[in-house]
Write a protein that holds these residues in place. Structure first.
Motif, PDB file in Angstrom:
ATOM      1  N   ASN A  58       0.596  -6.790   2.463  1.00 54.64           N
ATOM      2  CA  ASN A  58       1.845  -6.049   2.291  1.00 54.64           C
ATOM      3  C   ASN A  58       2.113  -5.155   3.513  1.00 54.64           C
ATOM      4  O   ASN A  58       1.744  -3.983   3.528  1.00 54.64           O
ATOM      5  CB  ASN A  58       1.761  -5.206   1.010  1.00 54.64           C
ATOM      6  CG  ASN A  58       3.119  -4.664   0.608  1.00 54.64           C
ATOM      7  OD1 ASN A  58       3.986  -4.451   1.463  1.00 54.64           O
ATOM      8  ND2 ASN A  58       3.298  -4.441  -0.677  1.00 54.64           N
ATOM      9  N   PRO A  59       2.757  -5.725   4.551  1.00 58.85           N
ATOM     10  CA  PRO A  59       2.947  -4.966   5.797  1.00 58.85           C
ATOM     11  C   PRO A  59       3.771  -3.688   5.608  1.00 58.85           C
ATOM     12  O   PRO A  59       3.452  -2.654   6.204  1.00 58.85           O
ATOM     13  CB  PRO A  59       3.662  -5.959   6.717  1.00 58.85           C
ATOM     14  CG  PRO A  59       4.208  -7.017   5.829  1.00 58.85           C
ATOM     15  CD  PRO A  59       3.306  -7.078   4.632  1.00 58.85           C
ATOM     16  N   GLY A  60       4.813  -3.757   4.771  1.00 58.20           N
ATOM     17  CA  GLY A  60       5.666  -2.580   4.581  1.00 58.20           C
ATOM     18  C   GLY A  60       4.917  -1.416   3.960  1.00 58.20           C
ATOM     19  O   GLY A  60       5.019  -0.275   4.414  1.00 58.20           O
ATOM     20  N   TYR A 162       3.859  -2.731  13.251  1.00 62.28           N
ATOM     21  CA  TYR A 162       3.393  -3.377  12.027  1.00 62.28           C
ATOM     22  C   TYR A 162       4.133  -4.683  11.753  1.00 62.28           C
ATOM     23  O   TYR A 162       3.520  -5.682  11.380  1.00 62.28           O
ATOM     24  CB  TYR A 162       3.527  -2.437  10.823  1.00 62.28           C
ATOM     25  CG  TYR A 162       2.342  -1.519  10.685  1.00 62.28           C
ATOM     26  CD1 TYR A 162       1.116  -2.017  10.256  1.00 62.28           C
ATOM     27  CD2 TYR A 162       2.430  -0.171  11.014  1.00 62.28           C
ATOM     28  CE1 TYR A 162       0.010  -1.195  10.149  1.00 62.28           C
ATOM     29  CE2 TYR A 162       1.326   0.662  10.902  1.00 62.28           C
ATOM     30  CZ  TYR A 162       0.127   0.142  10.469  1.00 62.28           C
ATOM     31  OH  TYR A 162      -0.962   0.955  10.372  1.00 62.28           O
ATOM     32  N   ILE A 163       5.454  -4.681  11.941  1.00 62.87           N
ATOM     33  CA  ILE A 163       6.226  -5.902  11.692  1.00 62.87           C
ATOM     34  C   ILE A 163       5.753  -7.016  12.628  1.00 62.87           C
ATOM     35  O   ILE A 163       5.500  -8.140  12.214  1.00 62.87           O
ATOM     36  CB  ILE A 163       7.742  -5.655  11.887  1.00 62.87           C
ATOM     37  CG1 ILE A 163       8.245  -4.622  10.858  1.00 62.87           C
ATOM     38  CG2 ILE A 163       8.534  -6.964  11.755  1.00 62.87           C
ATOM     39  CD1 ILE A 163       9.681  -4.188  11.064  1.00 62.87           C
ATOM     40  N   LEU A 164       5.595  -6.678  13.916  1.00 61.62           N
ATOM     41  CA  LEU A 164       5.182  -7.692  14.882  1.00 61.62           C
ATOM     42  C   LEU A 164       3.743  -8.142  14.639  1.00 61.62           C
ATOM     43  O   LEU A 164       3.430  -9.323  14.797  1.00 61.62           O
ATOM     44  CB  LEU A 164       5.368  -7.169  16.310  1.00 61.62           C
ATOM     45  CG  LEU A 164       5.143  -8.199  17.410  1.00 61.62           C
ATOM     46  CD1 LEU A 164       6.009  -9.434  17.203  1.00 61.62           C
ATOM     47  CD2 LEU A 164       5.439  -7.594  18.783  1.00 61.62           C
ATOM     48  N   SER A 165       2.879  -7.210  14.222  1.00 62.72           N
ATOM     49  CA  SER A 165       1.503  -7.591  13.881  1.00 62.72           C
ATOM     50  C   SER A 165       1.517  -8.626  12.765  1.00 62.72           C
ATOM     51  O   SER A 165       0.802  -9.635  12.829  1.00 62.72           O
ATOM     52  CB  SER A 165       0.689  -6.380  13.412  1.00 62.72           C
ATOM     53  OG  SER A 165       0.446  -5.509  14.474  1.00 62.72           O
ATOM     54  N   PHE A 166       2.332  -8.371  11.741  1.00 64.32           N
ATOM     55  CA  PHE A 166       2.430  -9.310  10.624  1.00 64.32           C
ATOM     56  C   PHE A 166       2.923 -10.672  11.115  1.00 64.32           C
ATOM     57  O   PHE A 166       2.333 -11.708  10.822  1.00 64.32           O
ATOM     58  CB  PHE A 166       3.366  -8.770   9.542  1.00 64.32           C
ATOM     59  CG  PHE A 166       3.560  -9.714   8.395  1.00 64.32           C
ATOM     60  CD1 PHE A 166       2.572  -9.863   7.436  1.00 64.32           C
ATOM     61  CD2 PHE A 166       4.715 -10.474   8.284  1.00 64.32           C
ATOM     62  CE1 PHE A 166       2.730 -10.747   6.375  1.00 64.32           C
ATOM     63  CE2 PHE A 166       4.880 -11.370   7.230  1.00 64.32           C
ATOM     64  CZ  PHE A 166       3.888 -11.505   6.280  1.00 64.32           C
ATOM     65  N   TYR A 167       3.996 -10.666  11.908  1.00 62.47           N
ATOM     66  CA  TYR A 167       4.569 -11.916  12.407  1.00 62.47           C
ATOM     67  C   TYR A 167       3.556 -12.681  13.265  1.00 62.47           C
ATOM     68  O   TYR A 167       3.432 -13.905  13.152  1.00 62.47           O
ATOM     69  CB  TYR A 167       5.841 -11.619  13.217  1.00 62.47           C
ATOM     70  CG  TYR A 167       6.567 -12.860  13.647  1.00 62.47           C
ATOM     71  CD1 TYR A 167       7.320 -13.590  12.734  1.00 62.47           C
ATOM     72  CD2 TYR A 167       6.480 -13.312  14.956  1.00 62.47           C
ATOM     73  CE1 TYR A 167       7.973 -14.741  13.119  1.00 62.47           C
ATOM     74  CE2 TYR A 167       7.135 -14.466  15.351  1.00 62.47           C
ATOM     75  CZ  TYR A 167       7.883 -15.176  14.429  1.00 62.47           C
ATOM     76  OH  TYR A 167       8.521 -16.324  14.816  1.00 62.47           O
TER      77      TYR A 167
END
Ligand SMILES: [Zn+2]
Length: 251
Positions: A58-60, A162-167
């Protein structure tokens, strides 16, 4: 028993010195050497895998916890996104042989047809490094779109890390294996790249829905659309600037 800090001589009552923050003295042993080696060689510690697990789930929510101050167990988000992009770039050069695939693609396409278009394709193929460079720009987009909900630009830098880490994790785990399978058919290869870009709006929506847990879904959808609009404008501007620079260099 009372102990004194070996760094600043203050009295220590807990595990850490309340004056300078150093850990209570412990002799250097096997565990210490192992921990330091791990950190030196791989730049990882327990926080690395912990953060990756939390981000994949859950990245968010993970970003929200970090920004709200639950930080001690976490790997630093900007360092994390640099390391993940490094790993992704290494895989795309060494294993996917992106350069070879690209050359095949350009030869098939007749390179002189439209240099600008080829340049755009080139840019979109190096997504991990380019996207890393674009975090400040993405942060500007999300900051503008979500400005009213109170986080500052620097918090948006962390949000985008965080968003880019997830992607990047999703790319490494799911997309790269598929690309590896199709590495000898450049057209399919680029189609996969484009499809994976289409995932971005859904990832953004899910991320911000978990990040702003109590906000209405409708406002989140609208704000995500605004982010995408702003990011596309920014991306086009950025690519044109790069194209302009490279054209003036090669003239
Ligand atoms: Zn101390």
């Amino acid at each position: 028993m009372a102990e004194t800090c070996h760094n600043c001589s203050a009295l220590i009552t807990k595990n850490f010195c309340s004056n300078c923050g150093q850990k209570k003295y412990k002799r250097i042993d096997k565990k210490y050497i192992w921990d330091e080696l791990q950190y030196t060689l791989f730049h990882t510690n327990k926080g690395f895998l912990y953060s990756i697990k939390k981000i994949l789930r859950n990245p968010g929510k993970t970003a929200m916890e970090f920004i709200n101050g639950h930080r001690v167990n976490h790997y630093k988000p900007i360092l994390l996104v640099f390391i993940l992009s490094g790993i992704a770039t290494f895989i795309s050069y060494k294993l996917l042989k992106l350069k070879v695939v690209m050359n095949e693609y350009f030869t098939q396409k007749n390179i002189n047809s439209n240099q600008m278009e080829d340049f755009m394709n080139f840019l979109s193929s190096y997504t991990s490094i380019i996207m890393l460079l674009m975090i400040p720009l993405f942060a500007l987009s999300t900051w503008i779109a979500f400005k009213k909900w109170g986080h500052n630009y620097y918090e948006h830098l962390v949000i985008n890390a965080y968003i880019l880490s997830f992607y990047t994790l999703i790319s490494i785990i799911f997309i790269y294996p598929v690309m590896y399978f199709y590495r000898h058919s450049p057209n399919v290869f680029f189609l996969i790249t484009q499809i994976s870009m289409l995932l971005v709006p859904f990832i953004l929506f899910w991320f911000f829905k978990e990040f702003y847990k109590n906000k209405p879904i409708k406002s989140i959808v609208l704000k995500v659309l605004a982010v995408i609009g702003l990011a596309i404008i920014g991306y086009m501007f950025f690519s044109m600037l790069l194209a302009f620079i490279s054209i003036s260099i090669y003239k």
